[in-house]
Each structure stands twice: as structure tokens, then as C-alpha cells.
Design a protein around this motif. Structure first.
Motif, PDB file in Angstrom:
ATOM      1  N   PRO A 221       3.186   6.901  10.584  1.00 59.63           N
ATOM      2  CA  PRO A 221       3.832   5.943   9.677  1.00 59.63           C
ATOM      3  C   PRO A 221       4.505   4.788  10.418  1.00 59.63           C
ATOM      4  O   PRO A 221       4.988   4.941  11.535  1.00 59.63           O
ATOM      5  CB  PRO A 221       4.875   6.791   8.945  1.00 59.63           C
ATOM      6  N   PHE A 222       4.490   3.631   9.774  1.00 57.84           N
ATOM      7  CA  PHE A 222       5.191   2.466  10.285  1.00 57.84           C
ATOM      8  C   PHE A 222       6.566   2.364   9.643  1.00 57.84           C
ATOM      9  O   PHE A 222       7.538   1.984  10.290  1.00 57.84           O
ATOM     10  CB  PHE A 222       4.391   1.196   9.988  1.00 57.84           C
ATOM     11  N   TYR A 223       6.638   2.713   8.385  1.00 57.35           N
ATOM     12  CA  TYR A 223       7.869   2.569   7.606  1.00 57.35           C
ATOM     13  C   TYR A 223       7.992   3.780   6.694  1.00 57.35           C
ATOM     14  O   TYR A 223       6.997   4.260   6.154  1.00 57.35           O
ATOM     15  CB  TYR A 223       7.792   1.280   6.779  1.00 57.35           C
ATOM     16  N   ILE A 224       9.197   4.271   6.525  1.00 61.05           N
ATOM     17  CA  ILE A 224       9.446   5.362   5.593  1.00 61.05           C
ATOM     18  C   ILE A 224      10.481   4.860   4.594  1.00 61.05           C
ATOM     19  O   ILE A 224      11.609   4.526   4.976  1.00 61.05           O
ATOM     20  CB  ILE A 224       9.946   6.629   6.314  1.00 61.05           C
ATOM     21  N   GLY A 225      10.079   4.775   3.337  1.00 64.44           N
ATOM     22  CA  GLY A 225      10.978   4.220   2.341  1.00 64.44           C
ATOM     23  C   GLY A 225      10.705   4.769   0.964  1.00 64.44           C
ATOM     24  O   GLY A 225       9.750   5.512   0.740  1.00 64.44           O
ATOM     25  N   SER A 226      11.555   4.381   0.037  1.00 67.37           N
ATOM     26  CA  SER A 226      11.400   4.832  -1.347  1.00 67.37           C
ATOM     27  C   SER A 226      11.609   3.664  -2.302  1.00 67.37           C
ATOM     28  O   SER A 226      12.295   2.691  -1.985  1.00 67.37           O
ATOM     29  CB  SER A 226      12.382   5.954  -1.659  1.00 67.37           C
ATOM     30  N   LYS A 227      10.997   3.800  -3.449  1.00 67.49           N
ATOM     31  CA  LYS A 227      11.140   2.803  -4.512  1.00 67.49           C
ATOM     32  C   LYS A 227      11.914   3.455  -5.649  1.00 67.49           C
ATOM     33  O   LYS A 227      11.478   4.467  -6.203  1.00 67.49           O
ATOM     34  CB  LYS A 227       9.775   2.375  -5.030  1.00 67.49           C
ATOM     35  N   GLY A 228      13.047   2.907  -5.975  1.00 75.92           N
ATOM     36  CA  GLY A 228      13.843   3.446  -7.073  1.00 75.92           C
ATOM     37  C   GLY A 228      14.328   4.858  -6.797  1.00 75.92           C
ATOM     38  O   GLY A 228      14.896   5.141  -5.750  1.00 75.92           O
ATOM     39  N   ASN A 229      14.076   5.767  -7.740  1.00 78.27           N
ATOM     40  CA  ASN A 229      14.514   7.161  -7.604  1.00 78.27           C
ATOM     41  C   ASN A 229      13.437   8.053  -7.000  1.00 78.27           C
ATOM     42  O   ASN A 229      13.628   9.261  -6.888  1.00 78.27           O
ATOM     43  CB  ASN A 229      14.930   7.719  -8.968  1.00 78.27           C
ATOM     44  N   ALA A 230      12.307   7.493  -6.634  1.00 70.93           N
ATOM     45  CA  ALA A 230      11.217   8.283  -6.058  1.00 70.93           C
ATOM     46  C   ALA A 230      11.606   8.779  -4.666  1.00 70.93           C
ATOM     47  O   ALA A 230      12.403   8.148  -3.968  1.00 70.93           O
ATOM     48  CB  ALA A 230       9.954   7.439  -5.963  1.00 70.93           C
ATOM     49  N   PRO A 231      11.056   9.924  -4.246  1.00 73.61           N
ATOM     50  CA  PRO A 231      11.372  10.405  -2.896  1.00 73.61           C
ATOM     51  C   PRO A 231      10.753   9.495  -1.824  1.00 73.61           C
ATOM     52  O   PRO A 231       9.821   8.743  -2.100  1.00 73.61           O
ATOM     53  CB  PRO A 231      10.737  11.798  -2.858  1.00 73.61           C
ATOM     54  N   ALA A 232      11.300   9.594  -0.641  1.00 76.34           N
ATOM     55  CA  ALA A 232      10.821   8.756   0.470  1.00 76.34           C
ATOM     56  C   ALA A 232       9.382   9.110   0.806  1.00 76.34           C
ATOM     57  O   ALA A 232       9.002  10.274   0.843  1.00 76.34           O
ATOM     58  CB  ALA A 232      11.708   8.943   1.685  1.00 76.34           C
ATOM     59  N   GLU A 233       8.604   8.080   1.053  1.00 76.23           N
ATOM     60  CA  GLU A 233       7.204   8.280   1.412  1.00 76.23           C
ATOM     61  C   GLU A 233       6.881   7.456   2.659  1.00 76.23           C
ATOM     62  O   GLU A 233       7.396   6.358   2.846  1.00 76.23           O
ATOM     63  CB  GLU A 233       6.291   7.875   0.256  1.00 76.23           C
ATOM     64  N   PRO A 234       6.022   7.988   3.525  1.00 84.29           N
ATOM     65  CA  PRO A 234       5.656   7.226   4.724  1.00 84.29           C
ATOM     66  C   PRO A 234       4.633   6.143   4.381  1.00 84.29           C
ATOM     67  O   PRO A 234       3.766   6.328   3.535  1.00 84.29           O
ATOM     68  CB  PRO A 234       5.053   8.285   5.643  1.00 84.29           C
ATOM     69  N   PHE A 235       4.755   5.020   5.052  1.00 78.84           N
ATOM     70  CA  PHE A 235       3.827   3.908   4.873  1.00 78.84           C
ATOM     71  C   PHE A 235       3.081   3.697   6.182  1.00 78.84           C
ATOM     72  O   PHE A 235       3.683   3.407   7.212  1.00 78.84           O
ATOM     73  CB  PHE A 235       4.607   2.644   4.479  1.00 78.84           C
ATOM     74  N   SER A 236       1.772   3.880   6.156  1.00 75.04           N
ATOM     75  CA  SER A 236       0.949   3.688   7.352  1.00 75.04           C
ATOM     76  C   SER A 236      -0.197   2.740   7.011  1.00 75.04           C
ATOM     77  O   SER A 236      -0.271   2.209   5.901  1.00 75.04           O
ATOM     78  CB  SER A 236       0.405   5.028   7.850  1.00 75.04           C
ATOM     79  N   ALA A 237      -1.103   2.547   7.934  1.00 72.77           N
ATOM     80  CA  ALA A 237      -2.234   1.650   7.713  1.00 72.77           C
ATOM     81  C   ALA A 237      -3.168   2.189   6.632  1.00 72.77           C
ATOM     82  O   ALA A 237      -3.878   1.421   5.979  1.00 72.77           O
ATOM     83  CB  ALA A 237      -3.006   1.451   9.005  1.00 72.77           C
ATOM     84  N   MET A 238      -3.152   3.491   6.415  1.00 73.66           N
ATOM     85  CA  MET A 238      -4.014   4.101   5.405  1.00 73.66           C
ATOM     86  C   MET A 238      -3.515   3.804   3.984  1.00 73.66           C
ATOM     87  O   MET A 238      -4.216   4.077   3.021  1.00 73.66           O
ATOM     88  CB  MET A 238      -4.081   5.609   5.620  1.00 73.66           C
ATOM     89  N   SER A 239      -2.339   3.255   3.850  1.00 75.70           N
ATOM     90  CA  SER A 239      -1.760   2.983   2.534  1.00 75.70           C
ATOM     91  C   SER A 239      -2.344   1.743   1.870  1.00 75.70           C
ATOM     92  O   SER A 239      -2.196   1.573   0.670  1.00 75.70           O
ATOM     93  CB  SER A 239      -0.250   2.820   2.656  1.00 75.70           C
ATOM     94  N   SER A 240      -2.969   0.886   2.633  1.00 80.12           N
ATOM     95  CA  SER A 240      -3.498  -0.367   2.106  1.00 80.12           C
ATOM     96  C   SER A 240      -4.889  -0.612   2.694  1.00 80.12           C
ATOM     97  O   SER A 240      -5.083  -0.479   3.905  1.00 80.12           O
ATOM     98  CB  SER A 240      -2.569  -1.519   2.481  1.00 80.12           C
ATOM     99  N   VAL A 241      -5.838  -0.974   1.849  1.00 72.85           N
ATOM    100  CA  VAL A 241      -7.202  -1.214   2.315  1.00 72.85           C
ATOM    101  C   VAL A 241      -7.246  -2.422   3.250  1.00 72.85           C
ATOM    102  O   VAL A 241      -7.922  -2.408   4.283  1.00 72.85           O
ATOM    103  CB  VAL A 241      -8.156  -1.411   1.115  1.00 72.85           C
ATOM    104  N   PHE A 242      -6.522  -3.456   2.900  1.00 73.71           N
ATOM    105  CA  PHE A 242      -6.500  -4.674   3.718  1.00 73.71           C
ATOM    106  C   PHE A 242      -5.891  -4.394   5.092  1.00 73.71           C
ATOM    107  O   PHE A 242      -6.421  -4.824   6.119  1.00 73.71           O
ATOM    108  CB  PHE A 242      -5.714  -5.760   2.979  1.00 73.71           C
ATOM    109  N   LEU A 243      -4.809  -3.643   5.115  1.00 73.32           N
ATOM    110  CA  LEU A 243      -4.158  -3.288   6.367  1.00 73.32           C
ATOM    111  C   LEU A 243      -5.026  -2.337   7.185  1.00 73.32           C
ATOM    112  O   LEU A 243      -5.086  -2.441   8.417  1.00 73.32           O
ATOM    113  CB  LEU A 243      -2.797  -2.657   6.072  1.00 73.32           C
ATOM    114  N   LEU A 244      -5.713  -1.440   6.509  1.00 75.13           N
ATOM    115  CA  LEU A 244      -6.628  -0.520   7.182  1.00 75.13           C
ATOM    116  C   LEU A 244      -7.750  -1.285   7.876  1.00 75.13           C
ATOM    117  O   LEU A 244      -8.080  -1.012   9.038  1.00 75.13           O
ATOM    118  CB  LEU A 244      -7.198   0.474   6.165  1.00 75.13           C
ATOM    119  N   THR A 245      -8.307  -2.265   7.177  1.00 77.52           N
ATOM    120  CA  THR A 245      -9.381  -3.078   7.753  1.00 77.52           C
ATOM    121  C   THR A 245      -8.904  -3.851   8.971  1.00 77.52           C
ATOM    122  O   THR A 245      -9.595  -3.886  10.003  1.00 77.52           O
ATOM    123  CB  THR A 245      -9.909  -4.060   6.690  1.00 77.52           C
ATOM    124  N   PHE A 246      -7.731  -4.447   8.888  1.00 78.11           N
ATOM    125  CA  PHE A 246      -7.190  -5.201  10.022  1.00 78.11           C
ATOM    126  C   PHE A 246      -6.899  -4.287  11.211  1.00 78.11           C
ATOM    127  O   PHE A 246      -7.185  -4.645  12.360  1.00 78.11           O
ATOM    128  CB  PHE A 246      -5.909  -5.938   9.610  1.00 78.11           C
TER     129      PHE A 246
END
Length: 135
Positions: free
Chosen positions: A24-49
Motif C-alpha cells: 500500500p501507498f496510503y491507508i485511509g478511510s472515507k467517512g465511517n468506513a474502516p481504513a483500507e489500503p490504497f495501492s496501484a491495484m486500486s486504480s486501473v490507470f495507476l496500475l497501467t502507469f
């Protein structure tokens, strides 16, 4: 090929690039949702780059006979890796709370490895030009 230091730097850049696919690059949460890791696999555009940056590093290793092309490919990989970091930060802004993960070091290591490899390629090119001038 392996005797040259830029080969090792390009290999490190490619390995760090593929490592960022799962780490993961970033670990964060939106609103009341639990924290989730953000990696390159989270976005197709970021994955391609990210995959492009990693493959360019490995392809650049095998261009050792054509140093000018190797230098151009290295510069393209460096530019793409900086754009990838900017994309990571722009996507991380969508979270309300969170922080940058420790494994983001791999993402920041990619442009550093590219810069060190480009420095080695430039030194080799300069050495060959000086040797040609002496002939």
C-alpha cells in the motif's frame, strides 16, 4: 552488462515498481468506513502507469549497446515515475482521514534509482566519447 552500476539501479527501479503493485501507498478511510489500503491495484490507470514504469526499467537494461537510446528511455521512465507519484497523491486526496504507509518508500525509491542509473549511463557515454576522441 551486469558489471555496470546502472544495470543494478535499473533492476532496483523495476523491482520497486513491481513491489508497489501489492504494497500500500496510503491507508485511509472515507467517512465511517474502516481504513483500507490504497495501492496501484486500486486504480486501473495507476496500475497501467506502474507496470509501464517497471517494464521500461527492465527494457532499458538491455539497451546497453545503444547508450543514447538507453538515456532517452531512462528519462522517459523517470518522467513516468514522477507522474505516477503525482497520481498517487491525487488519488489519496479522496480519503477523509489516513496517512502514507511505510511501504510507500518503494514508490519514492523508483525515481531515485532512475536518477542514479541515468548518471551512470551519462558517465559511460562521456567515457566512450573521450576514448573516441583519443583515437
Amino acid at each position: 552488462m551486469i558489471q555496470r552500476i546502472q544495470t543494478l539501479w535499473l533492476l532496483a527501479a523495476g523491482a520497486c515498481g513491481f513491489a508497489t503493485l501489492k504494497l500500500p501507498f496510503y491507508i485511509g478511510s472515507k467517512g465511517n468506513a474502516p481504513a483500507e489500503p490504497f495501492s496501484a491495484m486500486s486504480s486501473v490507470f495507476l496500475l497501467t502507469f506502474t507496470i509501464t514504469v517497471s517494464i521500461v526499467a527492465f527494457v532499458t537494461i538491455f539497451l546497453f549497446k545503444n547508450r543514447s537510446m538507453q538515456l532517452k528511455m531512462g528519462l522517459a521512465g523517470l518522467a513516468a515515475s514522477i507522474i505516477t507519484i503525482l497520481l498517487y497523491f491525487s488519488r489519496a486526496k479522496q480519503y477523509d482521514t489516513g496517512g502514507i504507509a511505510l511501504s510507500s518508500v518503494f514508490t519514492f525509491a523508483i525515481p531515485v534509482c532512475y536518477i542514479l542509473a541515468l548518471r551512470g549511463i551519462y558517465k559511460d557515454e562521456k567515457l566512450v566519447k573521450n576514448a573516441d576522441r583519443l583515437r
